[in-house]
Write a protein that holds these residues in place. Structure first.
Motif, PDB file in Angstrom:
ATOM      1  N   LYS A  14       0.823  -1.199   0.000  1.00  0.00           N
ATOM      2  CA  LYS A  14       0.000   0.000   0.000  1.00  0.00           C
ATOM      3  C   LYS A  14       0.863   1.258   0.000  1.00  0.00           C
ATOM      4  N   SER A  15       1.956   1.236   0.752  1.00  0.00           N
ATOM      5  CA  SER A  15       2.838   2.409   0.781  1.00  0.00           C
ATOM      6  C   SER A  15       3.492   2.654  -0.570  1.00  0.00           C
ATOM      7  N   CYS A  17       2.244   1.741  -3.453  1.00  0.00           N
ATOM      8  CA  CYS A  17       1.175   2.166  -4.352  1.00  0.00           C
ATOM      9  C   CYS A  17       0.871   3.649  -4.179  1.00  0.00           C
ATOM     10  N   GLU A  18       0.766   4.113  -2.918  1.00  0.00           N
ATOM     11  CA  GLU A  18       0.485   5.518  -2.675  1.00  0.00           C
ATOM     12  C   GLU A  18       1.668   6.399  -3.060  1.00  0.00           C
ATOM     13  N   THR A  23      -4.339   4.336  -6.186  1.00  0.00           N
ATOM     14  CA  THR A  23      -5.201   3.920  -5.073  1.00  0.00           C
ATOM     15  C   THR A  23      -5.220   2.413  -4.882  1.00  0.00           C
TER      16      THR A  23
END
Length: 244
Positions: A14-15, A17-18, A23
């Motif tokens: 997630k990190s 990706c951000e 998203t």
């Protein structure tokens, strides 16, 4: 250990990706996460093609209960693009959208009279029930006291006293008549004071006329102010009979 390992993979992917201004994480984000965690990515294809691999089938789809059209109000809102499709649908719009309504006041005479009469009847019924429960009661049936309770009558020591006493309206009328008689007396006194300054002959004549008029007015007022109640009339003494 397995739970911490999977949570670390999700957090790192997630990190990444951000960090790339996205998203949803992609396969490249997960590969970079595994490389950073020290996992050999090249062993994944051989591990997936092993002979003793267990396949987890998809869970059976249960038929969701359909709400009948008679109970559904309005059209349900669709999910926005950032909410996955497997999430439950939005409820009916009337459950979360505020729609204030104002009812016009009833101004019909008949309905207002009926409402007042029903409210008065309900109040009287509630008061009688309260008095029957809190105070002394009497029953028509000696065997069963709670079948038809009646409010116990309280006997008075002087039962005819209420009939003899004048009502509030009669007291008010008596006070008004007394005040009017006092005003007439003051008027006659002022007139007599003014008449004393004139001649003696004219004074006597005027005083006699005034006395006659005041006597007539007093008699009329006495006739008009007679209370139409046999208990409140003045006492008439019987005339003494003459002995023959």
């Amino acid at each position: 250990m397995l739970q911490s390992y999977l949570s670390e993979i999700g957090r790192s992917s997630k990190s990444y990706c951000e960090h790339m201004a996205r998203t949803q994480p992609t396969l490249s984000d997960i590969v970079v996460t595994l490389v950073e965690m020290g996992f050999n990515v090249e062993t994944l294809p051989s591990y997936a093609k092993r002979s003793q691999r267990m396949v987890i089938t998809a869970p059976p789809v249960t038929n969701q209960p359909m709400t009948p059209k008679a109970l559904s109000a309005g059209q349900s809102k669709q999910h926005p693009p950032h909410i996955p499709s497997h999430f439950p649908e939005f409820p009916d719009p009337h459950t979360y959208i505020k729609t204030p309504t104002y009812r016009e006041p009833v101004s019909d005479y008949q309905t207002l009279r009926e409402k007042v009469a029903s409210q008065r009847r309900d109040v009287e019924r509630a008061l009688t029930r309260f008095m029957a429960k809190t105070g002394e009661t009497q029953s028509l049936f000696k065997d069963d006291i709670n079948t038809f309770p009646l409010i116990a009558a309280r006997p008075f020591s002087i039962p005819y006293l209420n009939a003899l006493l004048p009502s509030e309206l009669e007291m008010q009328q008596m006070e008004e008549t007394d005040s009017s008689e006092q005003e007439e007396q003051t008027d006659t006194e002022t007139l007599s004071m003014h008449m004393h300054a004139d001649d003696s002959g004219a004074e006597k004549e005027n005083m006699s006329v005034l006395q006659q008029s005041s006597a007539l007015q007093a008699g009329r007022n006495g006739e008009e102010n007679v209370i139409d109640n046999p208990y409140l009339r003045p006492v008439k003494k019987p005339k003494p009979r003459r002995k023959k």
